[in-house]
Design a protein around this motif. Structure first.
Motif, PDB file in Angstrom:
ATOM      1  N   MET A 155      32.639  37.386  32.341  1.00 44.94           N
ATOM      2  CA  MET A 155      33.623  36.467  31.843  1.00 44.94           C
ATOM      3  C   MET A 155      34.409  35.886  33.011  1.00 44.94           C
ATOM      4  O   MET A 155      34.553  36.536  34.035  1.00 44.94           O
ATOM      5  N   LEU A 156      34.886  34.697  32.817  1.00 44.17           N
ATOM      6  CA  LEU A 156      35.669  34.008  33.847  1.00 44.17           C
ATOM      7  C   LEU A 156      37.051  33.680  33.299  1.00 44.17           C
ATOM      8  O   LEU A 156      37.216  33.502  32.090  1.00 44.17           O
ATOM      9  N   ALA A 157      38.012  33.577  34.196  1.00 36.30           N
ATOM     10  CA  ALA A 157      39.361  33.162  33.825  1.00 36.30           C
ATOM     11  C   ALA A 157      39.832  32.135  34.842  1.00 36.30           C
ATOM     12  O   ALA A 157      39.576  32.265  36.030  1.00 36.30           O
ATOM     13  N   ALA A 158      40.544  31.126  34.355  1.00 37.44           N
ATOM     14  CA  ALA A 158      41.017  30.054  35.230  1.00 37.44           C
ATOM     15  C   ALA A 158      42.338  30.380  35.899  1.00 37.44           C
ATOM     16  O   ALA A 158      42.701  29.766  36.888  1.00 37.44           O
ATOM     17  N   ASP A 159      43.067  31.351  35.354  1.00 36.94           N
ATOM     18  CA  ASP A 159      44.340  31.739  35.955  1.00 36.94           C
ATOM     19  C   ASP A 159      44.592  33.215  35.687  1.00 36.94           C
ATOM     20  O   ASP A 159      43.854  33.859  34.936  1.00 36.94           O
ATOM     21  N   GLY A 160      45.633  33.750  36.306  1.00 35.64           N
ATOM     22  CA  GLY A 160      45.913  35.179  36.194  1.00 35.64           C
ATOM     23  C   GLY A 160      46.257  35.622  34.784  1.00 35.64           C
ATOM     24  O   GLY A 160      45.884  36.719  34.364  1.00 35.64           O
ATOM     25  N   GLY A 161      46.944  34.784  34.034  1.00 33.37           N
ATOM     26  CA  GLY A 161      47.273  35.120  32.647  1.00 33.37           C
ATOM     27  C   GLY A 161      46.024  35.254  31.804  1.00 33.37           C
ATOM     28  O   GLY A 161      45.876  36.205  31.022  1.00 33.37           O
ATOM     29  N   GLN A 162      45.100  34.308  31.948  1.00 34.17           N
ATOM     30  CA  GLN A 162      43.822  34.384  31.232  1.00 34.17           C
ATOM     31  C   GLN A 162      43.033  35.601  31.684  1.00 34.17           C
ATOM     32  O   GLN A 162      42.358  36.252  30.887  1.00 34.17           O
ATOM     33  N   GLY A 163      43.108  35.916  32.971  1.00 36.25           N
ATOM     34  CA  GLY A 163      42.407  37.083  33.497  1.00 36.25           C
ATOM     35  C   GLY A 163      42.909  38.373  32.878  1.00 36.25           C
ATOM     36  O   GLY A 163      42.110  39.249  32.517  1.00 36.25           O
ATOM     37  N   LEU A 164      44.231  38.511  32.742  1.00 37.99           N
ATOM     38  CA  LEU A 164      44.795  39.695  32.093  1.00 37.99           C
ATOM     39  C   LEU A 164      44.299  39.818  30.663  1.00 37.99           C
ATOM     40  O   LEU A 164      43.888  40.889  30.221  1.00 37.99           O
ATOM     41  N   GLU A 165      44.355  38.718  29.930  1.00 33.31           N
ATOM     42  CA  GLU A 165      43.902  38.733  28.536  1.00 33.31           C
ATOM     43  C   GLU A 165      42.421  39.077  28.438  1.00 33.31           C
ATOM     44  O   GLU A 165      42.007  39.882  27.604  1.00 33.31           O
ATOM     45  N   ALA A 166      41.605  38.490  29.315  1.00 33.93           N
ATOM     46  CA  ALA A 166      40.166  38.765  29.307  1.00 33.93           C
ATOM     47  C   ALA A 166      39.894  40.234  29.616  1.00 33.93           C
ATOM     48  O   ALA A 166      39.022  40.862  28.996  1.00 33.93           O
ATOM     49  N   ALA A 167      40.636  40.802  30.551  1.00 35.89           N
ATOM     50  CA  ALA A 167      40.438  42.213  30.900  1.00 35.89           C
ATOM     51  C   ALA A 167      40.843  43.122  29.746  1.00 35.89           C
ATOM     52  O   ALA A 167      40.195  44.140  29.492  1.00 35.89           O
ATOM     53  N   ARG A 168      41.893  42.767  29.048  1.00 32.85           N
ATOM     54  CA  ARG A 168      42.382  43.599  27.940  1.00 32.85           C
ATOM     55  C   ARG A 168      41.479  43.523  26.717  1.00 32.85           C
ATOM     56  O   ARG A 168      41.371  44.490  25.975  1.00 32.85           O
ATOM     57  N   THR A 169      40.828  42.388  26.510  1.00 34.06           N
ATOM     58  CA  THR A 169      39.996  42.240  25.315  1.00 34.06           C
ATOM     59  C   THR A 169      38.507  42.410  25.595  1.00 34.06           C
ATOM     60  O   THR A 169      37.748  42.700  24.679  1.00 34.06           O
ATOM     61  N   GLY A 170      38.097  42.243  26.847  1.00 39.50           N
ATOM     62  CA  GLY A 170      36.676  42.244  27.158  1.00 39.50           C
ATOM     63  C   GLY A 170      36.111  43.533  27.707  1.00 39.50           C
ATOM     64  O   GLY A 170      34.908  43.658  27.867  1.00 39.50           O
ATOM     65  N   SER A 171      36.935  44.511  28.040  1.00 37.44           N
ATOM     66  CA  SER A 171      36.480  45.797  28.585  1.00 37.44           C
ATOM     67  C   SER A 171      35.498  45.634  29.748  1.00 37.44           C
ATOM     68  O   SER A 171      34.375  46.135  29.691  1.00 37.44           O
ATOM     69  N   PRO A 172      35.896  44.946  30.828  1.00 37.16           N
ATOM     70  CA  PRO A 172      34.967  44.763  31.959  1.00 37.16           C
ATOM     71  C   PRO A 172      34.724  46.073  32.703  1.00 37.16           C
ATOM     72  O   PRO A 172      35.547  46.987  32.668  1.00 37.16           O
ATOM     73  N   ASP A 173      33.572  46.155  33.363  1.00 39.96           N
ATOM     74  CA  ASP A 173      33.261  47.312  34.200  1.00 39.96           C
ATOM     75  C   ASP A 173      33.930  47.199  35.563  1.00 39.96           C
ATOM     76  O   ASP A 173      34.190  48.204  36.227  1.00 39.96           O
ATOM     77  N   LEU A 174      34.200  45.956  35.999  1.00 37.84           N
ATOM     78  CA  LEU A 174      34.749  45.688  37.322  1.00 37.84           C
ATOM     79  C   LEU A 174      35.353  44.296  37.304  1.00 37.84           C
ATOM     80  O   LEU A 174      34.874  43.427  36.566  1.00 37.84           O
TER      81      LEU A 174
ATOM     82  N   MET B 122      42.995  36.269  44.624  1.00 39.01           N
ATOM     83  CA  MET B 122      44.410  36.561  44.802  1.00 39.01           C
ATOM     84  C   MET B 122      45.290  35.311  44.745  1.00 39.01           C
ATOM     85  O   MET B 122      46.491  35.409  44.606  1.00 39.01           O
ATOM     86  N   SER B 123      44.678  34.124  44.811  1.00 41.39           N
ATOM     87  CA  SER B 123      45.448  32.865  44.803  1.00 41.39           C
ATOM     88  C   SER B 123      45.274  32.117  43.487  1.00 41.39           C
ATOM     89  O   SER B 123      45.064  30.909  43.479  1.00 41.39           O
ATOM     90  N   LEU B 124      45.387  32.806  42.376  1.00 43.39           N
ATOM     91  CA  LEU B 124      45.255  32.179  41.061  1.00 43.39           C
ATOM     92  C   LEU B 124      46.535  31.451  40.676  1.00 43.39           C
ATOM     93  O   LEU B 124      47.627  31.865  41.062  1.00 43.39           O
ATOM     94  N   PRO B 125      46.410  30.383  39.866  1.00 47.29           N
ATOM     95  CA  PRO B 125      47.603  29.724  39.351  1.00 47.29           C
ATOM     96  C   PRO B 125      48.217  30.536  38.199  1.00 47.29           C
ATOM     97  O   PRO B 125      47.615  31.480  37.707  1.00 47.29           O
ATOM     98  N   VAL B 126      49.392  30.147  37.762  1.00 48.78           N
ATOM     99  CA  VAL B 126      50.162  30.722  36.657  1.00 48.78           C
ATOM    100  C   VAL B 126      50.651  32.125  37.004  1.00 48.78           C
ATOM    101  O   VAL B 126      51.834  32.373  37.103  1.00 48.78           O
TER     102      VAL B 126
ATOM    103  N   GLY C 272      46.902  36.699  41.696  1.00 53.28           N
ATOM    104  CA  GLY C 272      46.083  37.904  41.645  1.00 53.28           C
ATOM    105  C   GLY C 272      46.820  39.167  42.019  1.00 53.28           C
ATOM    106  O   GLY C 272      46.499  40.256  41.540  1.00 53.28           O
ATOM    107  N   TRP C 273      47.829  39.046  42.884  1.00 53.62           N
ATOM    108  CA  TRP C 273      48.615  40.210  43.274  1.00 53.62           C
ATOM    109  C   TRP C 273      49.328  40.776  42.041  1.00 53.62           C
ATOM    110  O   TRP C 273      49.245  41.972  41.762  1.00 53.62           O
ATOM    111  N   GLU C 274      50.026  39.892  41.306  1.00 55.70           N
ATOM    112  CA  GLU C 274      50.782  40.340  40.128  1.00 55.70           C
ATOM    113  C   GLU C 274      49.844  40.704  38.976  1.00 55.70           C
ATOM    114  O   GLU C 274      50.104  41.663  38.252  1.00 55.70           O
ATOM    115  N   ALA C 275      48.774  39.958  38.796  1.00 59.45           N
ATOM    116  CA  ALA C 275      47.817  40.287  37.736  1.00 59.45           C
ATOM    117  C   ALA C 275      47.242  41.688  37.959  1.00 59.45           C
ATOM    118  O   ALA C 275      47.127  42.477  37.024  1.00 59.45           O
TER     119      ALA C 275
END
Length: 103
Positions: free
Chosen positions: A1-20, A25-29, A32-35
């Motif tokens: 799965m891909l995310a366009a920003d850190g907020g989407q990345g957090l949501e994708a990680a919480r709902t998608g159960s990624p292995d890795l 680190m330079s995401l908008p919104v 990557g540091w805070e995400a």
């Protein structure tokens, strides 16, 4: 799965159960540091390995990524053989045969 920003990345990680997670680190919104800090603070996602992918290659940047919760650090441009070895190590995969330079 891909995310366009850190907020989407957090949501994708919480709902998608990624292995890795390969975390730019330079995401908008939400960068990557805070995400990563939020992922590692959440019991549902703290176990997911995170590899920082960044053009930040100054002294101390690796330590900053590890302090944010990243399990590994890789600079851009990415050396894919090295990145694949880091992924393999974090996921517990077998080492390549001796002399095999392909990942």
């Amino acid at each position: 799965m891909l995310a366009a920003d850190g907020g989407q990345g957090l949501e994708a990680a919480r709902t998608g159960s990624p292995d890795l997670i390969l975390m730019d680190m330079s995401l908008p919104v939400l960068d990557g540091w805070e995400a990563t800090r939020q992922l590692k603070a959440d019991p549902a996602t703290r176990h997911v390995p995170v590899i920082a992918l960044t053009a930040h290659a100054m002294t101390g940047d690796r330590e900053k990524a590890i302090a944010a919760g990243c399990d590994e650090y890789e600079t851009k441009p990415v050396e894919f053989a090295r990145l694949f070895e880091k992924i393999r190590a974090l996921l517990g995969g077998p080492a390549p045969p001796a002399g095999d330079s392909h990942a």
